[in-house]
Design an enzyme around this catalytic site. Structure first.
Site, short mmCIF file in Angstrom:
data_model
loop_
_atom_site.label_atom_id
_atom_site.label_comp_id
_atom_site.label_asym_id
_atom_site.label_seq_id
_atom_site.Cartn_x
_atom_site.Cartn_y
_atom_site.Cartn_z
N HIS A 40 48.22 48.56 25.67
CA HIS A 40 49.18 47.90 26.57
C HIS A 40 50.28 47.19 25.78
O HIS A 40 51.47 47.31 26.10
CB HIS A 40 48.43 46.92 27.46
CG HIS A 40 49.31 45.98 28.22
ND1 HIS A 40 49.80 46.26 29.47
CD2 HIS A 40 49.79 44.75 27.89
CE1 HIS A 40 50.54 45.24 29.89
NE2 HIS A 40 50.55 44.32 28.95
N GLU A 41 49.90 46.46 24.73
CA GLU A 41 50.89 45.74 23.93
C GLU A 41 51.77 46.71 23.15
O GLU A 41 52.99 46.48 23.02
CB GLU A 41 50.18 44.77 22.98
CG GLU A 41 49.38 43.69 23.66
CD GLU A 41 50.22 42.82 24.58
OE1 GLU A 41 51.43 42.68 24.34
OE2 GLU A 41 49.66 42.29 25.56
N HIS B 180 54.45 47.99 25.42
CA HIS B 180 55.59 47.08 25.54
C HIS B 180 56.62 47.36 24.45
O HIS B 180 57.83 47.37 24.70
CB HIS B 180 55.13 45.63 25.44
CG HIS B 180 54.68 45.04 26.73
ND1 HIS B 180 55.45 45.03 27.87
CD2 HIS B 180 53.52 44.42 27.08
CE1 HIS B 180 54.81 44.43 28.86
NE2 HIS B 180 53.62 44.04 28.41
N GLU C 22 55.15 44.68 33.36
CA GLU C 22 53.73 44.61 33.02
C GLU C 22 52.96 45.78 33.61
O GLU C 22 52.09 46.37 32.96
CB GLU C 22 53.14 43.28 33.52
CG GLU C 22 53.59 42.06 32.76
CD GLU C 22 53.12 42.07 31.32
OE1 GLU C 22 52.01 42.58 31.06
OE2 GLU C 22 53.86 41.59 30.46
#
Length: 475
Positions: free
Chosen positions: A291-292, A295, A356
């Site tokens: 997930h990071e 980003h 997100e």
């Protein structure tokens, strides 16, 4: 305000300047829109070993024993045995050398940093201009005011044309600065140059390193090795994506209890040990780091900064009008506060929640290509929701937050998991063995609720038995 103050302001604004995203624009838009499109390479050399099977059997391991703190309620990451992790995540070409980067002394500050510093002065200038217009209008004699009103009525079409032209310029500027988001193909506004933003991420990296220099785990620490292998495995499994392969991922594990992790635009990965204690297994950790990384690959920090900069510039016009129209300064202050809150809750926070959700979707795809048990992703957010309930933390409504609620996040991931499982199959990943971790969590929750009811009944019985019995004599 100097450069250091600007950097402190940058760090405090977690919505805009946490900088969990930024990589180079890729050349594979068609491939990115369909993560498993024609010509995409999946991980082909997944080890089919006992360690791998054991890792899958261990997914979703989440036990309840008593009413304890977060660290006791959520099973910590099993890091006592490094050998299975080495088999599951082979060492990749991941840069692990940490160093301090210093820019040349005469190098000009990047434009985003300059904007951060001058932003308060822009608002002050708008307030001064609006207030000056109000005072000038009040100082005019009544006959001159009527002349101005009459002139405005005569030239109303010219005024309307001028305002319309200004609006058209803003619209043209917006559409001429639209670009496609890597992988998803979503149109987004980009105002800042990528190279300038990358320089800003280097400055923030120096700031974080200075703050955490005494809390960094050594590279020989087992927890550091776990994170390094997970990031290396994710990057190697998704190296067919240009934005992933373009970065050198550098690992930093910070010995702090915060449940947090973030990735800077230059590939600097920061993971806090609190996150390692909050995840139940290696699969949950892989999803969170995916997930990071998403980003960073999707360049969310630069996109968010561009949108906020564009909206702030528009708000200066309304801020000037508020201070010019309001008859008193107190009313102007209230109007300015209302304007700021409307921008925050109507544009800024919903946009952050959208980013997100997009990072969850792409991060889940990254984890699926790495042959991670993607079913564990929604369990992590259910665990976080349970931990908040156990600790009695107050929950803000989702519309007040920059992130989706834990419950909605888990539901969103549950909807994405079937497609992620198809990605695993197309990548020839080993079949998932053992029960679904979501089912295990649900059964554990039921057991916990039943145990709590039994405990409450026992406590109620003990309280009744401990009450003194009053024996009144007969009259």
């Amino acid at each position: 305000m100097n450069v250091i103050c600007g950097l402190k302001l940058l760090r405090r604004n977690c919505i805009l300047f946490r900088l969990a995203s930024l990589t180079k624009q890729g050349k594979c838009n068609k491939l990115c829109r369909n993560p498993l499109g024609k010509g995409q390479r999946c991980l082909s050399n997944i080890p089919n070993t006992e360690e791998w099977k054991n890792a899958h059997h261990g997914s979703g391991r989440f036990c309840f024993q008593s009413s304890q703190s977060l660290g006791d309620k959520i099973t910590s990451l099993q890091i006592s045995s490094v050998r299975p992790l080495q088999s599951l995540f082979p060492a990749q070409d991941t840069q692990i050398i940490r160093f301090f980067h210093t820019s040349p002394a005469l190098q000009a500050a990047p434009f985003p940093l300059f904007w951060i510093i001058v932003k308060p002065f822009q608002k002050l200038f708008a307030i001064i201009v609006g207030r000056s217009i109000r005072k000038w209008w009040r100082s005019l004699p009544p006959n001159k005011r009527e002349l101005f009103k009459e002139s405005a009525r005569k030239n109303k079409w010219k005024i309307l044309l001028g305002v319309s032209s200004l609006g058209v310029l803003f619209v043209v500027f917006y559409f001429t600065h639209l670009e496609e988001t890597p992988i998803t193909g979503r149109a987004r506004l980009l105002v800042f140059g990528k190279e300038h933003f990358r320089q800003l991420s280097e400055m923030e990296y120096d700031m974080w390193m200075e703050e955490f220099k005494s809390d960094m785990l050594p590279e020989t620490d087992v927890r550091y090795q776990v994170v390094r292998r997970v990031v290396g495995h994710l990057s190697e499994s998704n190296k067919d994506i240009p934005q992933v392969s373009a970065l050198h991922w550098v690992i930093h594990v910070v010995d702090k209890p915060e449940i947090n992790a973030f990735v800077l635009p230059n590939g600097q990965v920061f993971v806090f040990t609190g996150l390692l204690h909050a995840v139940s297994d290696i699969h949950q950790l892989s999803f969170i780091l995916g997930h990071e990384i998403a980003h960073a690959v999707l360049e969310h920090a630069m996109e968010k900064a561009s949108l906020v900069h564009f909206l702030d510039f528009l708000s200066l016009i309304f801020l000037t009008m508020i201070w010019a129209i309001c008859p008193r300064d107190s009313l102007a202050v209230v109007g300015q506060w209302i304007q700021g809150k409307l921008q925050e809750f109507v544009f800024d926070r919903p946009y952050s929640r959208t980013l997100e959700a997009e990072a969850d979707k792409v991060g889940l795809q990254f984890a699926a290509k790495a042959c991670v048990d993607v079913r564990a992703s929604s369990v992590f957010w259910q665990q976080m929701e349970l931990a908040e309930t156990i600790q009695g933390e107050a929950r803000l409504p989702e519309w007040l937050s920059t992130h989706p609620s834990h419950e909605n996040r888990a539901e969103h991931l549950d909807r994405l998991i079937p497609e992620a499982l198809k990605i695993r199959e197309r990548c020839n990943c080993p079949s998932l063995s053992g029960p679904d971790p979501r089912l295990i969590f649900k059964l554990n929750m039921q057991h916990l609720l039943e145990s709590s009811k039994v405990q409450e009944a026992q406590n109620s019985t003990n309280q009744n038995l401990s009450k003194p019995k009053l024996d009144f004599p007969h009259t």
